[in-house]
Every structure is written in C-alpha cells, then in structure tokens.
Motif scaffolding. Structure first.
Motif, PDB file in Angstrom:
ATOM      1  N   CYS A 154      20.754 -20.159 -77.724  1.00 49.51           N
ATOM      2  CA  CYS A 154      20.169 -18.999 -78.356  1.00 49.51           C
ATOM      3  C   CYS A 154      21.750 -18.209 -78.759  1.00 49.51           C
ATOM      4  O   CYS A 154      21.584 -17.610 -79.905  1.00 49.51           O
ATOM      5  CB  CYS A 154      19.802 -18.047 -77.564  1.00 49.51           C
ATOM      6  SG  CYS A 154      17.744 -18.439 -77.002  1.00 49.51           S
ATOM      7  N   LEU A 155      22.718 -18.427 -77.827  1.00 53.57           N
ATOM      8  CA  LEU A 155      23.806 -17.722 -78.178  1.00 53.57           C
ATOM      9  C   LEU A 155      24.691 -18.679 -79.593  1.00 53.57           C
ATOM     10  O   LEU A 155      25.332 -17.878 -80.148  1.00 53.57           O
ATOM     11  CB  LEU A 155      24.902 -17.628 -77.171  1.00 53.57           C
ATOM     12  CG  LEU A 155      24.390 -16.498 -76.007  1.00 53.57           C
ATOM     13  CD1 LEU A 155      25.512 -16.902 -74.736  1.00 53.57           C
ATOM     14  CD2 LEU A 155      24.764 -15.176 -76.289  1.00 53.57           C
ATOM     15  N   HIS A 156      24.611 -19.911 -79.320  1.00 53.98           N
ATOM     16  CA  HIS A 156      25.006 -20.601 -80.439  1.00 53.98           C
ATOM     17  C   HIS A 156      24.494 -20.208 -81.858  1.00 53.98           C
ATOM     18  O   HIS A 156      24.986 -20.289 -82.832  1.00 53.98           O
ATOM     19  CB  HIS A 156      25.057 -22.035 -80.130  1.00 53.98           C
ATOM     20  CG  HIS A 156      25.342 -23.040 -81.022  1.00 53.98           C
ATOM     21  ND1 HIS A 156      26.547 -23.076 -81.692  1.00 53.98           N
ATOM     22  CD2 HIS A 156      24.546 -23.652 -82.059  1.00 53.98           C
ATOM     23  CE1 HIS A 156      26.742 -24.062 -82.705  1.00 53.98           C
ATOM     24  NE2 HIS A 156      25.516 -24.355 -83.051  1.00 53.98           N
ATOM     25  N   TYR A 157      23.193 -20.298 -81.933  1.00 58.09           N
ATOM     26  CA  TYR A 157      22.322 -19.987 -83.038  1.00 58.09           C
ATOM     27  C   TYR A 157      22.618 -18.447 -83.555  1.00 58.09           C
ATOM     28  O   TYR A 157      22.584 -18.281 -84.536  1.00 58.09           O
ATOM     29  CB  TYR A 157      20.802 -20.411 -82.909  1.00 58.09           C
ATOM     30  CG  TYR A 157      20.606 -21.706 -82.728  1.00 58.09           C
ATOM     31  CD1 TYR A 157      21.156 -22.598 -83.547  1.00 58.09           C
ATOM     32  CD2 TYR A 157      19.701 -22.183 -81.736  1.00 58.09           C
ATOM     33  CE1 TYR A 157      21.054 -23.866 -83.217  1.00 58.09           C
ATOM     34  CE2 TYR A 157      19.433 -23.404 -81.593  1.00 58.09           C
ATOM     35  CZ  TYR A 157      20.194 -24.351 -82.076  1.00 58.09           C
ATOM     36  OH  TYR A 157      19.724 -25.808 -81.961  1.00 58.09           O
ATOM     37  N   GLY A 158      22.898 -17.629 -82.599  1.00 65.90           N
ATOM     38  CA  GLY A 158      22.641 -16.255 -83.112  1.00 65.90           C
ATOM     39  C   GLY A 158      24.227 -15.672 -83.208  1.00 65.90           C
ATOM     40  O   GLY A 158      24.388 -14.435 -83.284  1.00 65.90           O
ATOM     41  N   SER A 159      25.181 -16.513 -82.874  1.00 60.80           N
ATOM     42  CA  SER A 159      26.885 -16.061 -82.776  1.00 60.80           C
ATOM     43  C   SER A 159      27.117 -15.643 -83.871  1.00 60.80           C
ATOM     44  O   SER A 159      27.843 -14.487 -84.040  1.00 60.80           O
ATOM     45  CB  SER A 159      27.520 -17.292 -82.403  1.00 60.80           C
ATOM     46  OG  SER A 159      27.567 -18.429 -83.242  1.00 60.80           O
ATOM     47  N   SER A 160      26.814 -16.035 -85.094  1.00 62.35           N
ATOM     48  CA  SER A 160      27.161 -15.421 -86.415  1.00 62.35           C
ATOM     49  C   SER A 160      26.647 -14.023 -86.794  1.00 62.35           C
ATOM     50  O   SER A 160      27.418 -13.422 -87.182  1.00 62.35           O
ATOM     51  CB  SER A 160      26.777 -16.430 -87.705  1.00 62.35           C
ATOM     52  OG  SER A 160      25.324 -16.438 -87.576  1.00 62.35           O
ATOM     53  N   SER A 161      25.433 -13.901 -86.047  1.00 64.50           N
ATOM     54  CA  SER A 161      24.987 -12.516 -86.296  1.00 64.50           C
ATOM     55  C   SER A 161      25.851 -11.633 -85.282  1.00 64.50           C
ATOM     56  O   SER A 161      26.186 -10.543 -85.490  1.00 64.50           O
ATOM     57  CB  SER A 161      23.431 -12.406 -86.199  1.00 64.50           C
ATOM     58  OG  SER A 161      22.820 -11.272 -86.372  1.00 64.50           O
ATOM     59  N   LEU A 162      25.517 -12.129 -83.973  1.00 58.85           N
ATOM     60  CA  LEU A 162      25.928 -11.318 -82.888  1.00 58.85           C
ATOM     61  C   LEU A 162      27.580 -11.002 -82.731  1.00 58.85           C
ATOM     62  O   LEU A 162      27.726  -9.786 -82.426  1.00 58.85           O
ATOM     63  CB  LEU A 162      25.684 -11.916 -81.498  1.00 58.85           C
ATOM     64  CG  LEU A 162      24.182 -12.143 -81.253  1.00 58.85           C
ATOM     65  CD1 LEU A 162      24.062 -13.010 -79.996  1.00 58.85           C
ATOM     66  CD2 LEU A 162      23.408 -10.803 -81.104  1.00 58.85           C
TER      67      LEU A 162
END
Length: 214
Positions: free
Chosen positions: A95-103
C-alpha cells in the motif's frame, strides 16, 4: 420482591451483549521491525488481548473462562503470529509503495497579502499546499515576531490541499518601516522558504490593489 436483570437485558428472556475486535499491524521503514496488536472487547470493556512478543493471550477477570480453551488453541496463535509478522506487513508495504507518489508529494502554495481596510491587520495567506505540515510567520529585520501576530489554523481545501494564514497588526508600524517586514512560509520537506515582503504594491484589498480607492 425486586428481580435484577443482567446488563444488556431488555426483559427476562431477551438479553444482548456487544462484542468487538480491533487489530492493526505496524512496520517501521527505518528499522525494518514489524508488529501489531489484536484486542477483543466485551460490552465496551477490554476482554482478551494478544501479546505478540511472547506469543500468548492476556485475559481480564471477565474472560477467565476462556483461558483454558484459548491457551490450548495453538493454531489460533500461530495464525495471528503469521498475520502480524508476515501477511499484514507485506500488505502494508504494498500500500505504501503504490501510494508513495501521492503520500510523499510536495505542493507549494500560492501566497497573497490581504487587507480588508487600511485599519485592518495585514493577512499573509497561503493556499493550495500539500502536505499539511507547514509553518508560517511574520519577521522584522529577519527575526520572527510573536507580538501583534495572530496565527490561524491549517484548514483543508476541497481539492485535498490546505490553506493557512497569519495576521500582522500594523497600526503601530510607520509606512517607511514596512520594508523591514516580511512573511515566511515553510513547507516540511522543502528546503526553500517562500518569502513575501510587506509592500503596499502587492497588498490586495476589497477594492483590488491597496493603491486603489473604494
């Protein structure tokens, strides 16, 4: 004769109770350590909790009747151990990998200097920034001011970005001293600050620019 019904009973033959379960997994991206917790509740009170470090259950007095049965259930313990040490951290990392660009994105704000009327405080307003970890303050001769300053809360915008303001009371500031003041916006994780000078030419009022007359 007065008969007392157990808590949660509507009548002698209609009782109810509330059961709850809470769990979470954790992963420290710096140390690589993982963990979590598993807790069961009964009627709003703690009931049974899992000690992941020692891989055993903790029981409250109310849950004592479960102790012998659950302590024999090694399959349940091994399931939760695998869940918190392997499965859940792996999901969390994905989840952190997929959302890193946004987070982890950093979006600088648009900064304006506003004033409702010549007698009103001057407001330094920043909007459209992300994330919400930001600070804003007025300076005089490079030194942060704490008097005659009112810092507003960080508020959300409809598009997921944020806004904030900091007001400066300029009643005692002589016009020739305005150039000594500036507003500083700092966004966490961004090296360069946004600095806006206190200048009549850039102040926006209800009439437009400050030089205009209503």
């Amino acid at each position: 004769m007065v008969a007392a019904l157990p808590g949660g009973c509507l009548s002698a033959d209609a009782c109810f109770s509330h059961h709850s379960e809470r769990f979470a997994c954790e992963w420290d991206d710096e140390s690589g350590e993982d963990g979590g917790y598993q807790k069961f509740g009964y009627d709003g009170e703690d009931f049974i909790s899992l000690d992941l470090k020692n891989l055993r259950w903790h029981y409250t007095d109310q849950a004592a009747t479960y102790e012998q049965k659950w302590d024999r259930g090694e399959v349940r313990l091994h399931y939760y151990n695998k869940l918190f040490s392997n499965i859940c951290p792996r999901w969390l990392k994905q989840c952190l990998h997929y959302g890193s660009s946004s987070l982890q994105r950093k979006v600088p704000p648009s900064v304006s200097v506003l004033q409702k009327s010549p007698s009103s405080p001057v407001s330094c307003h920043a909007t459209g920034f992300y994330p919400d970890r930001a600070t804003m303050f007025w300076r005089k001769d490079g030194q942060e001011l704490h008097e005659d300053v009112d810092l507003g809360e960080i508020l959300p915008n409809h598009d997921g970005t944020f806004q904030m303001r900091v007001d400066l009371d300029i009643k005692s500031v002589k016009p020739e001293e305005w150039r000594r003041y500036d507003c500083v916006f700092q966004l966490s994780g961004v090296k360069d600050n946004i600095i806006t000078k206190l200048d009549k030419a850039v102040i926006r009022t209800n009439c437009g620019k400050m030089s205009q007359t209503c």
